[in-house]
Write an enzyme that holds these catalytic residues in place. Structure first.
Site, short mmCIF file in Angstrom:
data_model
loop_
_atom_site.label_atom_id
_atom_site.label_comp_id
_atom_site.label_asym_id
_atom_site.label_seq_id
_atom_site.Cartn_x
_atom_site.Cartn_y
_atom_site.Cartn_z
N HIS A 1 11.06 66.96 -58.83
CA HIS A 1 10.02 67.01 -59.87
C HIS A 1 9.34 65.64 -59.89
O HIS A 1 8.89 65.16 -58.84
CB HIS A 1 10.70 67.39 -61.19
N HIS B 1 4.84 73.11 -53.48
CA HIS B 1 4.77 73.35 -54.92
C HIS B 1 5.11 74.81 -55.20
O HIS B 1 4.75 75.68 -54.41
CB HIS B 1 3.36 73.05 -55.44
N ASP C 1 2.38 63.97 -56.37
CA ASP C 1 3.23 62.80 -56.14
C ASP C 1 3.00 62.11 -54.80
O ASP C 1 3.57 61.05 -54.56
CB ASP C 1 4.72 63.22 -56.24
N1 CMC Z 1 8.79 69.92 -47.00
C1 CMC Z 1 9.12 70.86 -46.08
N2 CMC Z 1 9.29 72.17 -46.38
C2 CMC Z 1 9.10 72.52 -47.66
C3 CMC Z 1 8.75 71.59 -48.65
C4 CMC Z 1 8.59 70.25 -48.29
N3 CMC Z 1 8.27 69.32 -49.19
N4 CMC Z 1 8.64 72.23 -49.83
C5 CMC Z 1 8.91 73.51 -49.59
N5 CMC Z 1 9.20 73.70 -48.28
C6 CMC Z 1 9.56 74.96 -47.62
C7 CMC Z 1 11.02 75.26 -47.92
O1 CMC Z 1 11.88 74.69 -46.98
C8 CMC Z 1 11.02 76.76 -47.93
O2 CMC Z 1 11.04 77.19 -46.60
P1 CMC Z 1 11.86 78.52 -46.17
O3 CMC Z 1 11.11 79.63 -46.82
O4 CMC Z 1 11.80 78.51 -44.69
O5 CMC Z 1 13.24 78.34 -46.72
C9 CMC Z 1 9.64 77.12 -48.50
O6 CMC Z 1 8.80 76.01 -48.22
C10 CMC Z 1 9.66 77.35 -50.02
O7 CMC Z 1 10.25 76.19 -50.63
P2 CMC Z 1 11.15 76.21 -51.91
O8 CMC Z 1 11.97 74.97 -51.93
O9 CMC Z 1 11.85 77.52 -52.04
O10 CMC Z 1 10.03 76.14 -53.01
P3 CMC Z 1 10.26 75.91 -54.58
O11 CMC Z 1 9.11 76.56 -55.23
O12 CMC Z 1 11.61 76.31 -54.98
O13 CMC Z 1 10.18 74.32 -54.72
C11 CMC Z 1 9.31 72.14 -54.73
C12 CMC Z 1 9.01 73.62 -55.01
C13 CMC Z 1 8.14 71.32 -55.26
C14 CMC Z 1 10.57 71.74 -55.47
C15 CMC Z 1 9.46 71.92 -53.20
O14 CMC Z 1 8.25 72.20 -52.58
C16 CMC Z 1 9.95 70.53 -52.88
O15 CMC Z 1 11.16 70.29 -52.90
N6 CMC Z 1 9.02 69.58 -52.55
C17 CMC Z 1 9.42 68.20 -52.31
C18 CMC Z 1 9.62 67.47 -53.64
C19 CMC Z 1 8.33 67.23 -54.35
O16 CMC Z 1 7.36 66.75 -53.77
N7 CMC Z 1 8.31 67.52 -55.67
C20 CMC Z 1 7.14 67.28 -56.52
C21 CMC Z 1 6.54 68.55 -57.01
S1 CMC Z 1 4.89 68.38 -57.69
C22 CMC Z 1 5.04 67.37 -59.08
C23 CMC Z 1 5.92 67.88 -60.13
O17 CMC Z 1 5.68 68.91 -60.74
O18 CMC Z 1 6.92 67.21 -60.37
#
Ligand code: CMC
Length: 416
Positions: free
Chosen positions: A257, A296, A352
Site C-alpha cells: 500500500h 493496482h 507510488d
Molecule cells: N509487479 C509484477 N507483477 C505484478 C505486480 C507488480 N508490481 N502487481 C501485480 N502483478 C501481477 C501479479 O503477479 C499477478 O500475476 P498472476 O496473475 O500471474 O499471479 C497479477 O499481476 C495480479 O496481481 P495481484 O497481486 O493479485 O493484484 P492485487 O490486486 O491483489 O494487488 C497490488 C494490487 C497493488 C498490491 C499489487 O499490484 C502490488 O503488489 N504492487 C506492488 C506494490 C505497490 O506498488 N503498491 C502500491 C499500490 S498503489 C498506492 C496505494 O494504494 O497504496
C-alpha cells in the site's frame, strides 16, 4: 499566467483523455440496492461495502474524481486545504468558508505545550517513522478531551485537528530522527509548504510548495483502499476518530500500500544505473518478485496520479545528479514493465512510482515518504469515516470455516 507546473498537469490530463473515451460512465451514478449481489474475490475483490459520494476511481479509463471533480483539475487549480474541505464537507468552499476553515487549521496547527512535550518525549526514531506517526497520533487522542465524543459534529472537529496536526507530527518525526531540533508550525505557509519546512528546516520555493501541494491533493482519497477501509471498520464499532486514523496509518505503512513509495526508491538505488535495468528486471521476473510502484487492484490503465507525478519528477530531478539518475532508471524500468506486463496483465505505474523522486528532489529522506502519504490521506480517511458514521452499521463480513467439524479434546500428555 500559466506556470510550468500547470502546463505539465494540463498535458497529463490531455494524454489521459486522449487515450480513453472521455464520456462519463452511467454506472457512476447508480444507487445501491441492498443486499447487493456481486462476485467477491480473495482480498474482498469486487465486494461492495457502502454507497459513497466522496470519490470514484475509474479503473478502466484511468481517471480519478473527488466529489465529481477531476483530480487533474484539482491539481491544477485547487489547494490541499480546499480539496480537504471538498472531501469532508461535500462541496468546494465559498471564500468565507475557506477562510474559516483555514483559520481553524491555523489554530490547530500549532501543537499545544502539552502535545509538544508529550510527542517529543516519545522514543521517536527507534522504529519506522510510520510507527512513530501511529504512536504520536495515538498520543494526541489521549490528550484530546473531546476524543471519546463520537457524534458527527465532534468527529468532524477532530478531523480538522488531525488534518492540521499530522503534518506537524511528520515534521517532528523527520527532524528528531536526524538528531535535529523539531520546529513548530508557521501558519503563514500552506500546510504543504509548512510540512516541507518542518521536515527540512527550510521553507520551500514557490515551485516546490506548489508541487508538494499537488502531491497532497493527488494522495488525498482513493476509494475503498485498505487503509480507508481499515479506518472505516474501526470507526464502525463507534470507537473514535483517533483510533480510526491510527489504524489507517498502520494499514498504509505496508509495502503493498503506501509503503510502496519508500520501496520504489530502494529499488532504484538497488538497480543503481539505467544500464542495469534489463538485468535487474530479468532477475526480478525469474524470482517472481513484484516491481514496487506498479500494478493496482482497480486501475487497469495508467494511474492518473502517476501521469501528473512523472513530469513533476522529471522537472525536479534535474537539480541533483543523483536524483536525476533515479529518474532515468525509473523511466527505463517503466518502459520495460509496460512492454512486458502492460498488455498482458494491465500493469502500469501507480501513484507510488514517481512520488519518491519528487520528495527526494526536495531533500526529504526516503523513510519519510510514507508519512507524507499519511498526511494527505487523513483527508480521505476522515471524510469517508464521517460519511459512513452518518448511517453507521458495524462492519462484520464472514470468514468461511473450512476446518474439521469435531475434534475430540485430548489431554496434554496424550497429544502427538
Ligand atoms: N509487479 C509484477 N507483477 C505484478 C505486480 C507488480 N508490481 N502487481 C501485480 N502483478 C501481477 C501479479 O503477479 C499477478 O500475476 P498472476 O496473475 O500471474 O499471479 C497479477 O499481476 C495480479 O496481481 P495481484 O497481486 O493479485 O493484484 P492485487 O490486486 O491483489 O494487488 C497490488 C494490487 C497493488 C498490491 C499489487 O499490484 C502490488 O503488489 N504492487 C506492488 C506494490 C505497490 O506498488 N503498491 C502500491 C499500490 S498503489 C498506492 C496505494 O494504494 O497504496
Amino acid at each position: 499566467m500559466t506556470t510550468q507546473i500547470e502546463k505539465l498537469i494540463q498535458s497529463a490530463k490531455e494524454k489521459a483523455y486522449e487515450e480513453t473515451d472521455s464520456a462519463a460512465e452511467p454506472a457512476l451514478t447508480s444507487a445501491v440496492e441492498w443486499p447487493v449481489k456481486c462476485n467477491v474475490g480473495l482480498g474482498l475483490e469486487g465486494a461492495v461495502a457502502c454507497e459513497t459520494t466522496i470519490g470514484y476511481v475509474n479503473g478502466s479509463k484511468g481517471w480519478l474524481i473527488y466529489r465529481g471533480l477531476d483530480c487533474f483539475d484539482l491539481s491544477e487549480f485547487s489547494s490541499f486545504e480546499e480539496t480537504s474541505y471538498l472531501l469532508i464537507f461535500g462541496k468546494l468552499p465559498s471564500s468565507k468558508e475557506l477562510a474559516d476553515f483555514n483559520a481553524k487549521l491555523a489554530e490547530y496547527r500549532i501543537l499545544t505545550d502539552e502535545e509538544w512535550k508529550a510527542v517529543n518525549a516519545l522514543p521517536l526514531g527507534k522504529g519506522h517513522p510510520m510507527s512513530d506517526l501511529r504512536t504520536a497520533v495515538s498520543v494526541l487522542g489521549l490528550l484530546d478531551p473531546t476524543a471519546e465524543d463520537t457524534r458527527v459534529e465532534a468527529e468532524t472537529e477532530v478531523s480538522i485537528k488531525l488534518l492540521a496536526k499530522v503534518p506537524a507530527l511528520a515534521g517532528i518525526i523527520a527532524r528528531v530522527r536526524k538528531g535535529q531540533e523539531p520546529i513548530q508550525a508557521d501558519t503563514s505557509l500552506s500546510l504543504a509548504a509548512d510540512m516541507v519546512r518542518m521536515m527540512t528546516g527550510n521553507a520551500p520555493s514557490e515551485e516546490d510548495a506548489k508541487v508538494m501541494d499537488v502531491c497532497l491533493i493527488l494522495h488525498a482519497d482513493h476509494g475503498m483502499n485498505a487503509s480507508t477501509f481499515t479506518s472505516m471498520v474501526v470507526n464502525s464499532s463507534m470507537s473514535d476518530m483517533y483510533s480510526s486514523i491510527v489504524a489507517g496509518i498502520g494499514s498504509l505503512k505496508g509495502p503493498l500500500h503506501g509503503g510502496a513509495n519508500e520501496a520504489v526508491l530502494k529499488t532504484l538505488e538497488e538497480i543503481g544505473s539505467p544500464d542495469r535495468v534489463d538485468d535487474w528486471y530479468a532477475n526480478a521476473r525469474t524470482k517472481k518478485k513484484k516491481v514496487m510502484g506498479f500494478g493496482h487492484r482497480v486501475y487497469k490503465a495508467y494511474d492518473p496520479r502517476a501521469r501528473v507525478l512523472q513530469p513533476l519528477a522529471e522537472l525536479l530531478s534535474k537539480r541533483h545528479p543523483e536524483v536525476e539518475k533515479y529518474y532515468e532508471i525509473a523511466v527505463k524500468l517503466e518502459g520495460k514493465v509496460i512492454s512486458e506486463l502492460g498488455k498482458e496483465k494491465k500493469i502500469f505505474p501507480n501513484v507510488d512510482f514517481y512520488s519518491g523522486i519528487v520528495y527526494a528532489a526536495m531533500g526529504i529522506e526516503t523513510e519519510m515518504f510514507t508519512p507524507i502519504f499519511a498526511v494527505s490521506r487523513v483527508a480521505g480517511w476522515t471524510a469517508r469515516v464521517l460519511e459512513y458514521l452518518k448511517n453507521n452499521r458495524i462492519f462484520r463480513p464472514r470468514g468461511i470455516y473450512v476446518g474439521p467439524a469435531y475434534v475430540e479434546y485430548a489431554p496434554i500428555d496424550k497429544r502427538g
